[in-house]
Design an enzyme around this catalytic site. Structure first.
Site, PDB file in Angstrom:
ATOM      1  N   SER A 123      -0.169  -1.438   4.931  1.00 22.25           N
ATOM      2  CA  SER A 123      -0.829  -0.119   5.071  1.00 22.25           C
ATOM      3  C   SER A 123      -1.802   0.031   3.909  1.00 22.25           C
ATOM      4  O   SER A 123      -1.557   0.751   2.955  1.00 22.25           O
ATOM      5  CB  SER A 123       0.216   0.995   5.065  1.00 22.25           C
ATOM      6  OG  SER A 123       1.156   0.804   4.016  1.00 22.25           O
ATOM      7  N   ASP A 177     -13.312   8.731  12.573  1.00 22.87           N
ATOM      8  CA  ASP A 177     -12.993   7.580  11.716  1.00 22.87           C
ATOM      9  C   ASP A 177     -14.084   6.514  11.695  1.00 22.87           C
ATOM     10  O   ASP A 177     -14.139   5.702  10.774  1.00 22.87           O
ATOM     11  CB  ASP A 177     -11.697   6.909  12.201  1.00 22.87           C
ATOM     12  CG  ASP A 177     -10.434   7.641  11.741  1.00 22.87           C
ATOM     13  OD1 ASP A 177     -10.550   8.774  11.252  1.00 22.87           O
ATOM     14  OD2 ASP A 177      -9.338   7.072  11.877  1.00 22.87           O
ATOM     15  N   GLY A 205      -0.110   4.344   0.097  1.00 30.10           N
ATOM     16  CA  GLY A 205      -0.946   5.481   0.477  1.00 30.10           C
ATOM     17  C   GLY A 205      -0.178   6.340   1.469  1.00 30.10           C
ATOM     18  O   GLY A 205       1.054   6.397   1.439  1.00 30.10           O
ATOM     19  N   ARG A 209      -7.849   1.633   6.561  1.00 27.50           N
ATOM     20  CA  ARG A 209      -8.283   1.359   7.927  1.00 27.50           C
ATOM     21  C   ARG A 209      -9.786   1.056   7.957  1.00 27.50           C
ATOM     22  O   ARG A 209     -10.510   1.457   7.045  1.00 27.50           O
ATOM     23  CB  ARG A 209      -7.967   2.567   8.825  1.00 27.50           C
ATOM     24  CG  ARG A 209      -6.459   2.808   8.919  1.00 27.50           C
ATOM     25  CD  ARG A 209      -6.110   3.989   9.780  1.00 27.50           C
ATOM     26  NE  ARG A 209      -6.487   3.847  11.171  1.00 27.50           N
ATOM     27  CZ  ARG A 209      -5.792   3.137  12.075  1.00 27.50           C
ATOM     28  NH1 ARG A 209      -4.698   2.498  11.728  1.00 27.50           N
ATOM     29  NH2 ARG A 209      -6.211   3.063  13.334  1.00 27.50           N
ATOM     30  N   HIS A 225       8.656  38.748   2.501  1.00 30.65           N
ATOM     31  CA  HIS A 225       9.795  38.338   1.682  1.00 30.65           C
ATOM     32  C   HIS A 225      11.039  38.244   2.552  1.00 30.65           C
ATOM     33  O   HIS A 225      11.286  39.157   3.342  1.00 30.65           O
ATOM     34  CB  HIS A 225      10.037  39.348   0.559  1.00 30.65           C
ATOM     35  CG  HIS A 225      11.262  39.012  -0.245  1.00 30.65           C
ATOM     36  ND1 HIS A 225      11.264  37.998  -1.187  1.00 30.65           N
ATOM     37  CD2 HIS A 225      12.527  39.521  -0.218  1.00 30.65           C
ATOM     38  CE1 HIS A 225      12.477  37.919  -1.733  1.00 30.65           C
ATOM     39  NE2 HIS A 225      13.265  38.830  -1.162  1.00 30.65           N
ATOM     40  N   GLY A 256       0.835  -1.199   0.000  1.00 27.65           N
ATOM     41  CA  GLY A 256       0.000   0.000   0.000  1.00 27.65           C
ATOM     42  C   GLY A 256       0.869   1.249   0.000  1.00 27.65           C
ATOM     43  O   GLY A 256       1.582   1.518   0.965  1.00 27.65           O
TER      44      GLY A 256
END
Ligand code: FAD
Ligand code: NAI
Length: 479
Positions: free
Chosen positions: A283, A326, A196, A286, A458, A194
């Site tokens: 990975s 999640d 990601g 999830r 700057h 994975g």
């Protein structure tokens, strides 16, 4: 009679503990239950993010970046650093200390806001006239009642079928952050499945420390969710660093042996390849975590992937029960969880909590960093939106030259007619910080010209943002 609260939050990660604090600020009696244990068995609130996610991964990224600079970049500044070595055990101990400071900070914040903290697992018992009963199983067991419940139980690493994590050779994010704990050595060969966010961040850590890193990715495109031009630029930099990323592979048998792991896979050309590695990190995304929550007790609806079903306001199908972070739909990001937590607390108080999904920033903390907000060029094309694009390379930015890091660019996408900013995409030094300006601009529905007309200090990297906004109108000043 069980203890009665206005709001009970289950889960003390960024979604949960922030919801608890906001609810307490709004005058509610609040409880927060979290089961995470530190090495001594004590409470360690903060969830995945604090314990095995955002915070420890950034600590290791920082340590490994210092090591990389000492080895490869100090000489450019006239600094000779001979025999630079990495004490892996010390690096891990520092990381653990950073985690502990965050755990302690959250416990302090909960106390300061008069949130009652329970260390243990919360599970639904039943709904009564007084609210929803939650059993808390910690050192002791007790039942508490909340008029409102906010579920913030997070997510767990997705395993590959047939290859369970043993956290010794086959690692989730948890084990990936502990490599070297036993023996204090960097693996010679590290494989990841994975490419990601976790694959790239963890792959970068161990590559910088000297591991030979191979990342196997199932999809044929690299970072498909990222603007193509930005992803291409990032890939070039990762190739240069020796991160070997193989796209379009099909992972077959994985053998977890005594000496390491063997991954059999078919590469994009259809050839069978055998990859031996000391450690394997998986990975591949999830999955929502409702383990032990006993959602059936109150008839809580889950979707086919195990996530709690919520509406746009984070309401579940059960009155008085909300879910954030999640464990529900949407990006699995700590700041998204936090925003939902705050919004739910405010909705419970009768206010109009709001989360704008169009302006949630993403950051990948590799080197170069990758950051974006809003729609990509490929999404605008697919949506049939007429747009103007403007880019500015860090190569033409004075501060980037002084830093010695001129990789990457800033890219603006603006509506062809109204000039409203539709997306901002960045790859380069410290873009994790630069992206905030773009988020603010999009929240205020700014045009590219608005950014182009604002005075930027700057020399600063942020001048690349202004110049990219100018580029939308084809009038960069320094390129
Ligand atoms: P979590 O953080 O998972 O917290 C849930 C908590 O609930 C846990 O403490 C758990 O123990 C507890 N719990 C679960 N069930 C119960 C129960 N029944 N009773 C009591 N307690 C319970 N996101 C970012 O935005 N930026 C990053 O840089 C970033 N880096 C990451 C790096 C890694 C390696 C990983 C794995 C993730 C990363 N993430 C990052 C994602 C981020 O960690 C998650 O999006 C975030 O933690 C989700 O918050 P949450 O509150 O929903 O759940
Ligand atoms: P991810 O979704 O970012 O990446 C998973 C990758 O695995 C994808 O590219 C996918 O195509 C690939 N994949 C899936 N199945 C596969 C298979 N069988 N074989 C080969 N490749 C396969 O998930 P990841 O990296 O596990 O991270 C999980 C989540 O945690 C992220 O999506 C993000 O939400 C969060 N996170 C955020 C971070 C940040 O904000 N900086 C850092 C780390 C994690």
């Amino acid at each position: 009679m069980s203890k009665q609260f206005d709001v009970v939050v289950i889960g003390g990660g960024p979604g949960g503990y922030i919801a608890a604090i906001r609810a307490a600020q709004l005058g509610f009696q609040v409880a927060c239950i979290d089961e995470w244990k530190n090495a001594a068995g004590g409470p360690a609130p903060g969830g995945t993010c604090t314990n095995v996610g955002c915070i420890p991964s950034k600590a290791l990224l920082q340590s490994s970046e210092h090591f990389d600079h000492a080895n490869h970049h100090f000489a450019d500044h006239g600094i000779s650093a001979m025999d630079v070595t990495m004490d892996v055990a010390k690096m891990l101990a520092r990381k653990d200390n950073v985690v502990k400071q965050n755990n302690d900070g959250i416990l302090y914040l909960l106390k300061k806001n008069k949130v009652t903290f329970f260390h243990g697992r919360g599970s639904f018992v039943k709904t009564t006239l007084a609210g929803h009963e939650i059993n808390v199983a910690g050192k002791a067991e007790e039942v508490i009642t909340g008029k409102h419940i906010i579920i913030a139980t997070g997510s767990n690493a997705r395993a590959l079928p047939g290859t369970p994590f043993d956290e010794v050779n086959v690692l989730s994010n948890d084990g990936a952050l502990q490599i070297g704990k036993v023996g204090g050595t960097v693996p010679k060969k590290l494989a990841l499945i994975g490419s990601g966010v976790i694959g790239l961040e963890m792959g970068s850590v161990w590559r910088r420390l000297g591991a030979e890193v191979t990342i196997l990715e199932g999809l044929p495109t690299f970072l498909g969710a990222v603007d193509e031009q930005i992803a291409k630029e990032a890939k070039k930099a990762f190739d240069k660093q020796g991160l070997k990323i193989e796209l379009g592979v099909k992972v077959g048998d994985i053998v977890n042996g005594k000496k390491g792991v063997t991954v059999n896979y078919t590469n994009a050309k259809g050839e069978a390849v055998v990859l031996d590695a000391d450690k394997l990190i998986i990975s591949i995304g999830r999955v929502a975590n409702t383990m032990g929550l006993n959602p059936e007790a109150i008839g809580l609806q889950l979707d086919e992937r195990g996530a709690i079903v919520v509406d746009g306001d984070c309401k579940t199908n059960v009155a008085g029960v909300w879910a954030v972070g999640d464990v529900v739909r949407g990006p699995m990001l700590a700041h998204k969880a936090e925003e939902e937590g705050v919004a739910v607390a405010e909705r419970i108080a009768g206010q109009h909590g709001h989360v704008n999904f169009n302006t949630i920033p993403w950051v990948i903390y590799t080197s170069p960093e990758i950051a974006w907000v809003g729609r990509t060029e490929q999404q605008l094309k697919a949506d049939g939106v007429a747009y103007k694009a403007g880019t500015f390379p860090f190569l033409a930015n004075g501060r980037a030259r002084a830093l010695g890091d001129t990789t990457g660019m800033v890219k603006f996408l603006a509506d062809a007619t109204t000039d409203e900013i539709l997306g901002v995409h960045m790859v380069g030094p410290q873009v994790s910080e630069l992206i905030s300006e773009a988020v603010v601009a999009m929240e205020f529905k700014a045009s590219a010209e608005d950014i182009a007309r604002i005075c930027h200090a700057h020399p600063s990297l942020s001048e690349a943002t202004k110049e990219a906004a100018l580029a939308v109108d084809k009038r960069t000043l320094n390129f």
